[in-house]
Design a protein around this motif. Structure first.
Motif, PDB file in Angstrom:
ATOM      1  N   ILE A   1      39.734  50.820  35.858  1.00  0.00           N
ATOM      2  CA  ILE A   1      39.161  50.176  34.602  1.00  0.00           C
ATOM      3  C   ILE A   1      39.221  48.738  35.378  1.00  0.00           C
ATOM      4  N   VAL A   2      40.306  48.184  35.724  1.00  0.00           N
ATOM      5  CA  VAL A   2      40.572  46.923  36.126  1.00  0.00           C
ATOM      6  C   VAL A   2      40.025  46.582  37.626  1.00  0.00           C
ATOM      7  N   SER A   3      40.512  47.825  38.126  1.00  0.00           N
ATOM      8  CA  SER A   3      40.259  47.714  39.773  1.00  0.00           C
ATOM      9  C   SER A   3      39.124  48.046  40.210  1.00  0.00           C
ATOM     10  N   VAL A   4      38.371  48.735  39.780  1.00  0.00           N
ATOM     11  CA  VAL A   4      36.875  48.871  39.790  1.00  0.00           C
ATOM     12  C   VAL A   4      35.608  47.254  39.317  1.00  0.00           C
ATOM     13  N   LEU A   5      35.756  47.019  38.218  1.00  0.00           N
ATOM     14  CA  LEU A   5      35.752  45.469  38.020  1.00  0.00           C
ATOM     15  C   LEU A   5      36.118  44.729  38.610  1.00  0.00           C
ATOM     16  N   PHE A   6      37.141  44.739  39.297  1.00  0.00           N
ATOM     17  CA  PHE A   6      37.181  43.494  40.425  1.00  0.00           C
ATOM     18  C   PHE A   6      36.351  43.626  41.302  1.00  0.00           C
ATOM     19  N   VAL A   7      36.373  44.853  42.232  1.00  0.00           N
ATOM     20  CA  VAL A   7      35.369  45.158  42.784  1.00  0.00           C
ATOM     21  C   VAL A   7      34.272  44.237  42.773  1.00  0.00           C
ATOM     22  N   VAL A   8      33.276  45.225  41.645  1.00  0.00           N
ATOM     23  CA  VAL A   8      31.821  45.102  41.594  1.00  0.00           C
ATOM     24  C   VAL A   8      31.564  43.238  40.700  1.00  0.00           C
ATOM     25  N   ILE A   9      33.170  42.877  40.279  1.00  0.00           N
ATOM     26  CA  ILE A   9      32.147  41.413  40.001  1.00  0.00           C
ATOM     27  C   ILE A   9      32.784  40.606  41.257  1.00  0.00           C
ATOM     28  N   VAL A  10      34.341  40.530  41.048  1.00  0.00           N
ATOM     29  CA  VAL A  10      34.824  39.271  42.183  1.00  0.00           C
ATOM     30  C   VAL A  10      34.280  39.403  43.416  1.00  0.00           C
ATOM     31  N   LEU A  11      34.857  40.709  43.766  1.00  0.00           N
ATOM     32  CA  LEU A  11      34.735  40.655  45.242  1.00  0.00           C
ATOM     33  C   LEU A  11      32.863  41.337  45.980  1.00  0.00           C
TER      34      LEU A  11
ATOM     35  N   THR B   1      47.054  45.729  45.310  1.00  0.00           N
ATOM     36  CA  THR B   1      48.260  46.649  44.992  1.00  0.00           C
ATOM     37  C   THR B   1      48.625  45.675  43.981  1.00  0.00           C
ATOM     38  N   ALA B   2      48.312  44.307  44.097  1.00  0.00           N
ATOM     39  CA  ALA B   2      48.259  42.649  43.073  1.00  0.00           C
ATOM     40  C   ALA B   2      47.535  43.038  41.616  1.00  0.00           C
ATOM     41  N   ILE B   3      47.191  44.452  41.695  1.00  0.00           N
ATOM     42  CA  ILE B   3      46.045  44.668  39.766  1.00  0.00           C
ATOM     43  C   ILE B   3      47.175  45.092  39.022  1.00  0.00           C
ATOM     44  N   TYR B   4      47.898  46.241  40.642  1.00  0.00           N
ATOM     45  CA  TYR B   4      48.630  47.165  40.123  1.00  0.00           C
ATOM     46  C   TYR B   4      49.705  46.823  39.622  1.00  0.00           C
ATOM     47  N   MET B   5      50.746  45.355  40.272  1.00  0.00           N
ATOM     48  CA  MET B   5      51.391  45.676  39.836  1.00  0.00           C
ATOM     49  C   MET B   5      51.586  44.050  38.573  1.00  0.00           C
ATOM     50  N   THR B   6      50.918  43.339  38.555  1.00  0.00           N
ATOM     51  CA  THR B   6      51.253  43.066  37.374  1.00  0.00           C
ATOM     52  C   THR B   6      50.140  43.335  36.084  1.00  0.00           C
ATOM     53  N   MET B   7      49.391  44.849  36.304  1.00  0.00           N
ATOM     54  CA  MET B   7      49.371  45.587  35.105  1.00  0.00           C
ATOM     55  C   MET B   7      50.408  46.152  34.907  1.00  0.00           C
TER      56      MET B   7
END
Length: 433
Positions: free
Chosen positions: A226-236, A303-309
């Motif tokens: 969910i966080v990865s998808v939202l990062f792509v959609v919102i931030v990128l 990878t950054a999102i995965y590592m922190t979570m």
């Protein structure tokens, strides 16, 4: 049925078939692993020479070292901004959504031996070693090892050397460009087997690790997705909007590549094909050649999102209290360890193993909690990493004025179908005085 001829449709069918085999015949499915491995290895054979030739030809055609430096500096600025945002989002969500709380795992009962290999690799992964290893011991070493950054280093120097030769380099550069198109042709041949590779990779993943481990830690996997998808959609998506492009049109244009890396869990396999499509969209060769390869070491947002979570999951699962100071330390260290693990097998685990001892409060054995589902999270990591670097190339290209915006929008709107770059005689610009 023309729709069956589309690569993304074939890959989806392969993923479905592989998943079904993995679920119903797990012992048989594990034997399908070589199908995915062979496909990945076949593509990786071509990655380094394509990167090398693309960069060399691109730099040689610029002929202006100041323009090259301008692209490199702006790319690094973008990478650090995007990676830092990814890390911050991972930390924020990990605190607001305490995945793992209630597991109450006792670190003393966890099998640290299961992650000993990753820990030993992490001991040799320092920031200093990372920078030293950018410079290869010999000219041919990076082509043998397949490390992207040393290839980038050699290619930039060689391209700059050709810049100084001026007109004398024209015939040689034309030959290099012909060789580049030959390699792209090889990629096209290998990509015909992408559905088989995707089926083999998914069959192995489901058969080896099963849905049991996925269900037991499903909340963690779901949160990372969910966080990865939202990062792509919102931030990128915001970055792309500022650059003048529509996110969903870009994702649709690169859906084949994203689906393949999702199934194969290896983003590097689609570097050559993504570079070719970006050039065909109107992004200049020198931008594509510099930004895409560099991004796979400095812009690993998935990878950054995965590592922190994952770190916060281990903390919640083992009832380890992390203060604000601890989390800021995690953020700072991961800015470097996420880069140092680039291109290393099991890079996510190695980066975590390098980060946790520096904090001093998290049990290394907590990594064993992730083993059963890491492969499932590797899929979204790979897809996010590839997507973020495709977008980075478009954004940086727009920033330095190296994108034919009219052509790019026409391609994304489906008004024109881009053709593979054709071999033509090129003019080499004189070096700037």
């Amino acid at each position: 049925m023309k729709w069956l001829q589309k690569l993304y449709v074939q890959v989806i069918i392969g993923v479905i078939i592989g998943s079904l085999i993995g679920y119903f015949e797990p012992q048989l499915a594990v034997q399908f692993k070589p199908l995915g491995d062979v496909f990945i290895r076949a593509i990786k054979v071509i990655v380094t020479p394509i990167i090398f030739l693309t960069i060399v030809v691109g730099i040689a055609t610029i002929g202006d070292m100041r323009k090259i430096a301008n692209i490199g500096v702006k790319a690094l600025i973008y990478f650090e901004i995007a990676s830092t945002i990814a890390l911050l989002i991972g930390l924020m969500v990990g605190n607001l959504w305490p995945v793992g709380r209630g597991i109450n795992a006792d670190p003393a009962t966890l099998d640290a031996g299961a992650v000993s290999g990753y820990v030993s690799n992490a001991e040799h992964m320092t920031l200093l070693d990372f920078f030293i290893n950018i410079i290869p011991k010999t000219f041919v070493e990076p082509f043998v090892s397949g490390d992207i950054l040393p290839v980038l280093f050699v290619a930039v120097l060689f391209g700059l050397g050709l810049c100084k030769l001026g007109d004398r380099a024209k015939p040689f550069i034309s030959t290099l460009e012909v060789a580049t198109h030959g390699l792209f042709g090889m990629v096209g041949i290998i990509m015909r087997f992408a559905p088989i590779g995707a089926a083999g990779a998914m069959a192995f993943t489901i058969g080896k690790y099963g849905t049991g481990s996925l269900l037991s830690l499903g909340e963690l996997v779901l949160s990372v997705y969910i966080v990865s998808v939202l990062f792509v959609v919102i931030v990128l998506g915001l970055f792309l909007r500022i650059a003048g492009f529509n996110l969903f049109k870009v994702l649709s244009h690169f859906k084949d590549e994203i689906l393949v890396v999702f199934a194969a869990t290896s983003a590097e396999t689609m570097i050559p094909r993504s570079m070719e499509k970006l050039e065909a969209m109107g992004v200049k060769k020198e931008v594509v050649g510099l930004v895409m390869p560099t991004g796979f070491s400095f812009n690993m947002d998935g990878t950054a999102i995965y590592m922190t979570m994952a770190v916060l999951f281990i903390a919640h699962a083992t009832n380890t209290e992390l203060t604000v100071a601890h989390q800021l330390t995690i953020l700072f260290i991961m800015l470097f360890t996420s880069k140092g693990a680039a291109g290393v097998t099991g890079g996510g685990f190695i980066a975590l193993a390098a980060t946790m001892p520096a904090i001093g409060v998290l049990p290394i054995a907590g990594l064993t909690l992730l083993i059963g589902v890491d492969r499932f999270m590797a899929e979204i990591r790979a897809a996010t990493n590839l997507t973020s670097n495709i977008i980075a190339t478009l954004v940086v290209g727009r920033w330095v004025g190296a994108v034919d915006c009219e052509k790019a929008r026409a391609v994304l709107d489906g008004e024109i179908v881009p053709e593979a770059p054709k071999t033509t005689k090129i003019d080499v610009l004189q070096p700037a005085e």
